[in-house]
Motif scaffolding. Structure first.
Motif, PDB file in Angstrom:
ATOM      1  N   ARG A  10       0.828  -1.205   0.000  1.00  0.00           N
ATOM      2  CA  ARG A  10       0.000   0.000   0.000  1.00  0.00           C
ATOM      3  C   ARG A  10       0.863   1.256   0.000  1.00  0.00           C
ATOM      4  N   GLN A  11       1.871   1.290   0.847  1.00  0.00           N
ATOM      5  CA  GLN A  11       2.739   2.463   0.916  1.00  0.00           C
ATOM      6  C   GLN A  11       3.433   2.706  -0.419  1.00  0.00           C
ATOM      7  N   SER A  12       3.842   1.626  -1.084  1.00  0.00           N
ATOM      8  CA  SER A  12       4.508   1.751  -2.385  1.00  0.00           C
ATOM      9  C   SER A  12       3.562   2.316  -3.435  1.00  0.00           C
ATOM     10  N   LEU A  13       2.312   1.826  -3.443  1.00  0.00           N
ATOM     11  CA  LEU A  13       1.343   2.301  -4.417  1.00  0.00           C
ATOM     12  C   LEU A  13       0.944   3.754  -4.157  1.00  0.00           C
ATOM     13  N   LEU A  14       0.808   4.137  -2.907  1.00  0.00           N
ATOM     14  CA  LEU A  14       0.451   5.517  -2.599  1.00  0.00           C
ATOM     15  C   LEU A  14       1.499   6.479  -3.125  1.00  0.00           C
ATOM     16  N   MET A  15       2.755   6.122  -3.020  1.00  0.00           N
ATOM     17  CA  MET A  15       3.815   6.978  -3.556  1.00  0.00           C
ATOM     18  C   MET A  15       3.748   7.012  -5.084  1.00  0.00           C
ATOM     19  N   LYS A  16       3.414   5.888  -5.698  1.00  0.00           N
ATOM     20  CA  LYS A  16       3.290   5.837  -7.158  1.00  0.00           C
ATOM     21  C   LYS A  16       2.137   6.711  -7.626  1.00  0.00           C
ATOM     22  N   TRP A  17       1.028   6.686  -6.885  1.00  0.00           N
ATOM     23  CA  TRP A  17      -0.178   7.417  -7.278  1.00  0.00           C
ATOM     24  C   TRP A  17      -0.132   8.887  -6.869  1.00  0.00           C
ATOM     25  N   ARG A  18       0.939   9.293  -6.205  1.00  0.00           N
ATOM     26  CA  ARG A  18       1.027  10.670  -5.714  1.00  0.00           C
ATOM     27  C   ARG A  18       1.011  11.680  -6.855  1.00  0.00           C
ATOM     28  N   SER A  19       1.562  11.290  -7.995  1.00  0.00           N
ATOM     29  CA  SER A  19       1.657  12.199  -9.138  1.00  0.00           C
ATOM     30  C   SER A  19       0.709  11.769 -10.251  1.00  0.00           C
ATOM     31  N   PRO A  20       0.275  12.708 -11.103  1.00  0.00           N
ATOM     32  CA  PRO A  20      -0.596  12.353 -12.236  1.00  0.00           C
ATOM     33  C   PRO A  20       0.177  11.617 -13.317  1.00  0.00           C
ATOM     34  N   ALA A  21      -0.477  11.373 -14.445  1.00  0.00           N
ATOM     35  CA  ALA A  21       0.171  10.696 -15.568  1.00  0.00           C
ATOM     36  C   ALA A  21       1.445  11.427 -15.969  1.00  0.00           C
ATOM     37  N   GLY A  22       2.435  10.678 -16.431  1.00  0.00           N
ATOM     38  CA  GLY A  22       3.738  11.246 -16.757  1.00  0.00           C
ATOM     39  C   GLY A  22       3.721  12.105 -18.010  1.00  0.00           C
ATOM     40  N   LYS A  23       4.893  12.673 -18.323  1.00  0.00           N
ATOM     41  CA  LYS A  23       4.994  13.613 -19.436  1.00  0.00           C
ATOM     42  C   LYS A  23       4.654  12.962 -20.769  1.00  0.00           C
ATOM     43  N   ALA A  24       5.063  11.702 -20.957  1.00  0.00           N
ATOM     44  CA  ALA A  24       4.784  11.040 -22.236  1.00  0.00           C
ATOM     45  C   ALA A  24       3.280  10.948 -22.476  1.00  0.00           C
ATOM     46  N   GLU A  25       2.527  10.570 -21.432  1.00  0.00           N
ATOM     47  CA  GLU A  25       1.072  10.491 -21.576  1.00  0.00           C
ATOM     48  C   GLU A  25       0.471  11.878 -21.752  1.00  0.00           C
ATOM     49  N   SER A  26       1.015  12.852 -21.030  1.00  0.00           N
ATOM     50  CA  SER A  26       0.529  14.226 -21.166  1.00  0.00           C
ATOM     51  C   SER A  26       0.736  14.741 -22.583  1.00  0.00           C
ATOM     52  N   ASP A  27       1.883  14.419 -23.183  1.00  0.00           N
ATOM     53  CA  ASP A  27       2.156  14.847 -24.567  1.00  0.00           C
ATOM     54  C   ASP A  27       1.159  14.215 -25.534  1.00  0.00           C
ATOM     55  N   ARG A  28       0.818  12.945 -25.315  1.00  0.00           N
ATOM     56  CA  ARG A  28      -0.146  12.266 -26.171  1.00  0.00           C
ATOM     57  C   ARG A  28      -1.526  12.899 -26.037  1.00  0.00           C
ATOM     58  N   GLN A  29      -1.886  13.276 -24.819  1.00  0.00           N
ATOM     59  CA  GLN A  29      -3.175  13.928 -24.600  1.00  0.00           C
ATOM     60  C   GLN A  29      -3.217  15.300 -25.274  1.00  0.00           C
ATOM     61  N   ASP A  30      -2.126  16.053 -25.167  1.00  0.00           N
ATOM     62  CA  ASP A  30      -2.054  17.356 -25.841  1.00  0.00           C
ATOM     63  C   ASP A  30      -2.215  17.196 -27.347  1.00  0.00           C
ATOM     64  N   ARG A  31      -1.588  16.171 -27.891  1.00  0.00           N
ATOM     65  CA  ARG A  31      -1.671  15.923 -29.331  1.00  0.00           C
ATOM     66  C   ARG A  31      -3.111  15.618 -29.745  1.00  0.00           C
ATOM     67  N   ALA A  32      -3.813  14.845 -28.937  1.00  0.00           N
ATOM     68  CA  ALA A  32      -5.205  14.525 -29.234  1.00  0.00           C
ATOM     69  C   ALA A  32      -6.055  15.788 -29.291  1.00  0.00           C
ATOM     70  N   GLU A  33      -5.861  16.683 -28.336  1.00  0.00           N
ATOM     71  CA  GLU A  33      -6.641  17.925 -28.321  1.00  0.00           C
ATOM     72  C   GLU A  33      -6.325  18.779 -29.541  1.00  0.00           C
ATOM     73  N   ARG A  34      -5.041  18.886 -29.890  1.00  0.00           N
ATOM     74  CA  ARG A  34      -4.656  19.678 -31.069  1.00  0.00           C
ATOM     75  C   ARG A  34      -5.275  19.107 -32.342  1.00  0.00           C
ATOM     76  N   MET A  35      -5.345  17.795 -32.442  1.00  0.00           N
ATOM     77  CA  MET A  35      -5.881  17.167 -33.652  1.00  0.00           C
ATOM     78  C   MET A  35      -7.375  17.433 -33.794  1.00  0.00           C
ATOM     79  N   VAL A  36      -8.116  17.364 -32.695  1.00  0.00           N
ATOM     80  CA  VAL A  36      -9.549  17.665 -32.772  1.00  0.00           C
ATOM     81  C   VAL A  36      -9.756  19.129 -33.161  1.00  0.00           C
ATOM     82  N   LYS A  37      -8.953  20.026 -32.604  1.00  0.00           N
ATOM     83  CA  LYS A  37      -9.060  21.443 -32.968  1.00  0.00           C
ATOM     84  C   LYS A  37      -8.790  21.641 -34.458  1.00  0.00           C
TER      85      LYS A  37
END
Length: 304
Positions: A10-37
């Motif tokens: 549990r302690q290990s997972l809580l530290m893992k979940w402390r931060s949101p999705a990483g930069k690679a996933e964030s970049d993919r999400q940004d790309r999706a929004e740009r494409m719809v626009k």
């Protein structure tokens, strides 16, 4: 992974979940929004129309979890807008204020958004009640849900000078759905600040646990927004108590207590927008779903 975690797991997972999705996933999400626009910009019938395209939900709210990075994007007509009168002001019932007679009816908007997306992406699923679904492209962008909608005003005074602004969606089944994404974003940011970032941390934990419980068929799958709604109802002082582990334990205990309050407390729980009741008619979840999720999460995280 076993059904019930050890304290160390549990302690290990809580530290893992402390931060949101990483930069690679964030970049993919940004790309999706740009494409719809870009798809919308390319569509000639939209030229000159007051239209906005923006991500909504967990992505802009920074409550998305790793590996669960699909993007919800609204394509919203701002003018003509749709409006109602708040029934709490007009006790005899709300009345639709605008009676638009121009060409941009809900069915027309839906068809044009579909055509714009199909021309740009090729493969678009149009059989869902609300959103168009664009499948994921591995390594490039996540799956995308695109929602056609109109700007919506709810007038809150007799002179029509004061209002709250949201978005209204017209489903294929003819039902209307009003969302309040700006209020959700602002209230979530404020609560996150007040709780020293514990609020969004707790949301990501509950979402991650819900994903695991649903995968193991312990509970039925629930919208990720539901976890955000539940944690929003946890008092700030509970979220900020003790360690991160104490915060999650206290949040689950508090929610379990609220859901079983003798005088019907669940009926007073709100969505993060603070406009809609969490368990009002028409929601995709029930108080029973909440109880099952919270109790299963408590067991899964091995709290005592």
């Amino acid at each position: 992974m076993s059904l019930q975690l050890t304290d160390a797991e549990r302690q290990s997972l809580l530290m893992k979940w402390r931060s949101p999705a990483g930069k690679a996933e964030s970049d993919r999400q940004d790309r999706a929004e740009r494409m719809v626009k870009q798809a919308v910009r390319n569509h000639e019938p939209f030229a000159g129309l007051d239209l906005s395209v923006a991500a909504k939900g967990s992505y802009p709210n920074n409550t998305n979890v790793r590996g669960d990075s699909d993007v919800d994007i609204k394509v919203q007509v701002n003018d003509p807008y749709h409006a109602d009168i708040d029934p709490s002001v007009f006790w005899w019932g709300g009345t639709r204020v605008t009676r638009y007679t121009g060409p941009w009816k809900p069915k027309v908007l839906r068809q044009e958004v579909f055509t714009a997306l199909e021309n740009y992406f090729g493969t678009v699923e149009a059989n869902h009640n609300v959103a168009f679904f664009i499948p994921e492209v591995n390594g490039s962008r996540p799956s995308i849900d695109v929602v056609p909608c109109f700007r919506y005003l709810r007038f809150t005074d007799l002179t029509y000078n004061e209002s709250i602004e949201g978005s209204i969606v017209y489903g294929r089944d003819g039902k209307e759905i009003v969302n309040w994404p700006d209020q959700q974003l602002q209230n979530g940011q404020a609560k996150n600040t007040r709780t020293s970032h514990r609020y969004k941390f707790a949301v990501r934990v509950l979402k991650s646990v819900e994903n695991e419980l649903a995968a193991q068929r312990i509970i039925r799958p629930l919208p990720s927004y539901f976890s955000e709604c539940l944690v929003y109802n946890v008092p700030d002082e509970v979220l900020t108590q003790g360690s991160l582990d104490d915060s999650i334990r206290g949040s689950l205990a508090n929610l379990n207590e609220q859901l079983h309050f003798l005088f019907g407390r669940p009926a007073d729980m709100l969505e993060p927008n603070e406009v809609k009741k969490l368990f009002q008619r028409g929601q995709k979840w029930t108080a029973r779903d909440a109880t099952q999720l919270i109790r299963a999460a408590w067991h899964y995280l091995n709290y005592r």
